[in-house]
Motif scaffolding. Structure first.
Motif, PDB file in Angstrom:
ATOM      1  N   MET A  86       0.699  -1.221  -0.089  1.00 56.84           N
ATOM      2  CA  MET A  86      -0.015   0.083  -0.037  1.00 56.84           C
ATOM      3  C   MET A  86       1.060   1.184   0.002  1.00 56.84           C
ATOM      4  O   MET A  86       1.932   1.307   0.550  1.00 56.84           O
ATOM      5  CB  MET A  86      -0.787  -0.019   1.257  1.00 56.84           C
ATOM      6  CG  MET A  86      -1.933  -0.895   1.326  1.00 56.84           C
ATOM      7  SD  MET A  86      -3.216  -0.656  -0.053  1.00 56.84           S
ATOM      8  CE  MET A  86      -3.990   0.818   0.792  1.00 56.84           C
ATOM      9  N   TRP A 102      -4.129  11.106  -1.112  1.00 58.55           N
ATOM     10  CA  TRP A 102      -3.755   9.827  -0.700  1.00 58.55           C
ATOM     11  C   TRP A 102      -4.890   8.658  -1.033  1.00 58.55           C
ATOM     12  O   TRP A 102      -4.525   7.712  -1.452  1.00 58.55           O
ATOM     13  CB  TRP A 102      -3.517   9.701   0.675  1.00 58.55           C
ATOM     14  CG  TRP A 102      -1.883  10.152   0.997  1.00 58.55           C
ATOM     15  CD1 TRP A 102      -1.578  11.276   1.702  1.00 58.55           C
ATOM     16  CD2 TRP A 102      -0.594   9.483   0.540  1.00 58.55           C
ATOM     17  NE1 TRP A 102      -0.485  11.460   1.580  1.00 58.55           N
ATOM     18  CE2 TRP A 102       0.113  10.454   0.853  1.00 58.55           C
ATOM     19  CE3 TRP A 102      -0.442   8.480   0.099  1.00 58.55           C
ATOM     20  CZ2 TRP A 102       1.555  10.187   0.841  1.00 58.55           C
ATOM     21  CZ3 TRP A 102       0.834   8.317  -0.307  1.00 58.55           C
ATOM     22  CH2 TRP A 102       1.870   8.976   0.209  1.00 58.55           C
ATOM     23  N   GLN A 151      -3.495   2.688  -7.035  1.00 56.83           N
ATOM     24  CA  GLN A 151      -2.579   1.423  -6.658  1.00 56.83           C
ATOM     25  C   GLN A 151      -3.312   0.188  -6.715  1.00 56.83           C
ATOM     26  O   GLN A 151      -2.803  -1.073  -7.200  1.00 56.83           O
ATOM     27  CB  GLN A 151      -2.003   1.539  -5.445  1.00 56.83           C
ATOM     28  CG  GLN A 151      -0.965   0.614  -5.214  1.00 56.83           C
ATOM     29  CD  GLN A 151       0.089   0.823  -3.819  1.00 56.83           C
ATOM     30  OE1 GLN A 151      -0.300   1.097  -2.706  1.00 56.83           O
ATOM     31  NE2 GLN A 151       1.154   0.591  -4.088  1.00 56.83           N
ATOM     32  N   GLU A 157      -4.026   5.615  -3.386  1.00 55.29           N
ATOM     33  CA  GLU A 157      -4.316   4.330  -3.039  1.00 55.29           C
ATOM     34  C   GLU A 157      -5.107   3.511  -3.831  1.00 55.29           C
ATOM     35  O   GLU A 157      -5.255   2.091  -4.085  1.00 55.29           O
ATOM     36  CB  GLU A 157      -4.756   4.438  -1.390  1.00 55.29           C
ATOM     37  CG  GLU A 157      -3.676   4.651  -0.675  1.00 55.29           C
ATOM     38  CD  GLU A 157      -3.880   4.635   0.911  1.00 55.29           C
ATOM     39  OE1 GLU A 157      -4.940   4.310   1.265  1.00 55.29           O
ATOM     40  OE2 GLU A 157      -2.925   4.944   1.755  1.00 55.29           O
TER      41      GLU A 157
END
Length: 246
Positions: free
Chosen positions: A1, A140, A147, A144
């Motif tokens: 992460m 963020w 990702q 995330e």
């Protein structure tokens, strides 16, 4: 992460919106786009310029793509240049797709990564550029989620900030010689022969001819990785040049 203290990635399915080279627009579930060549996709949003803006957008002429690729800031330009220099990268695109998902509260969220790059082995990289001191909590969440989506498709995800200054300076210098017009024969062939064994940059150039004429060809071959040098230390006259892979 990606570490940022944001909430967990979305529970809802991802969708991807993109534009192909013919200008056709698509929006499909993430699971259906693994085979899409996003390195050839058109940007999903424009690179706008306006008075007073904080970022400086522009176009980078890529020797890898043999064409211009857009960027929205100098940080993006720097990473685009480094992608162009990477010998494993065979194609890249900017703002390659929109990623859509639903938050835990049911709100639709979207994010367009900065770059998509394809390596010669077929693997892919999705890249977001953001200075470390400008990564806010809401950013963020998007990083995330991106990702998580990349993990599901088998793509590598990179969140990058300012590059190493020495590497950047060296590559920026070499990029000035990236155009094929600097590939001059028979000088290029002679340089490959001279540097078939490691040799100091200037000494090797002088063995071929006038450094004023020869050095641009040396730098072009270094850009192509036909010759190689350690770019993690400042490039100078005594830098050790070795034979490359191209």
């Amino acid at each position: 992460m990606v570490a940022g203290g944001a909430t967990e990635p979305p529970a809802e399915k991802f969708e991807v919106g993109y534009i192909d080279l013919d200008g056709a627009e698509f929006r499909r579930p993430l699971e259906e786009v693994r085979a899409v060549r996003f390195e050839n996709a058109m940007p999903v949003r424009a690179f706008k310029s306006y008075k007073g803006q904080r970022h400086l957008p522009g176009l980078w002429w890529s020797s890898t793509a043999n064409g211009h690729i857009g960027y929205e800031s100098w940080l993006e330009r720097d990473h685009l240049m480094l992608l162009d220099f990477d010998p494993m990268v065979v194609r890249m695109s900017a703002q390659p797709f929109w990623l859509f998902w639903a938050s835990e509260q049911g709100k639709v969220v979207s994010h367009a990564p900065d770059f998509f790059a394809r390596r010669e082995d077929g693997t892919a990289i999705v890249i977001d550029c953001r200075p470390v001191d400008r990564r806010r909590p809401r950013d963020w969440v998007k990083f995330e989620a991106t990702q998580a989506a990349c993990h599901r498709t088998g793509w590598e995800f990179r969140l990058v900030g300012a590059p190493d200054e020495i590497v950047l300076g060296n590559v920026r210098w070499l990029s000035g010689y990236r155009h094929p017009r600097h590939h001059v024969d028979p000088v290029a062939s002679q340089l490959r022969e001279v540097f078939s064994e490691p040799r100091a940059l200037l000494n090797g150039a002088m063995l071929v001819g006038d450094p004023i004429a020869v050095l641009p060809v040396v730098f072009h071959l270094l850009w192509l990785h036909a010759l190689v040098v350690d770019v993690s230390v400042p490039l100078h006259a005594a830098s050790l040049i070795s034979p490359g892979v191209a």
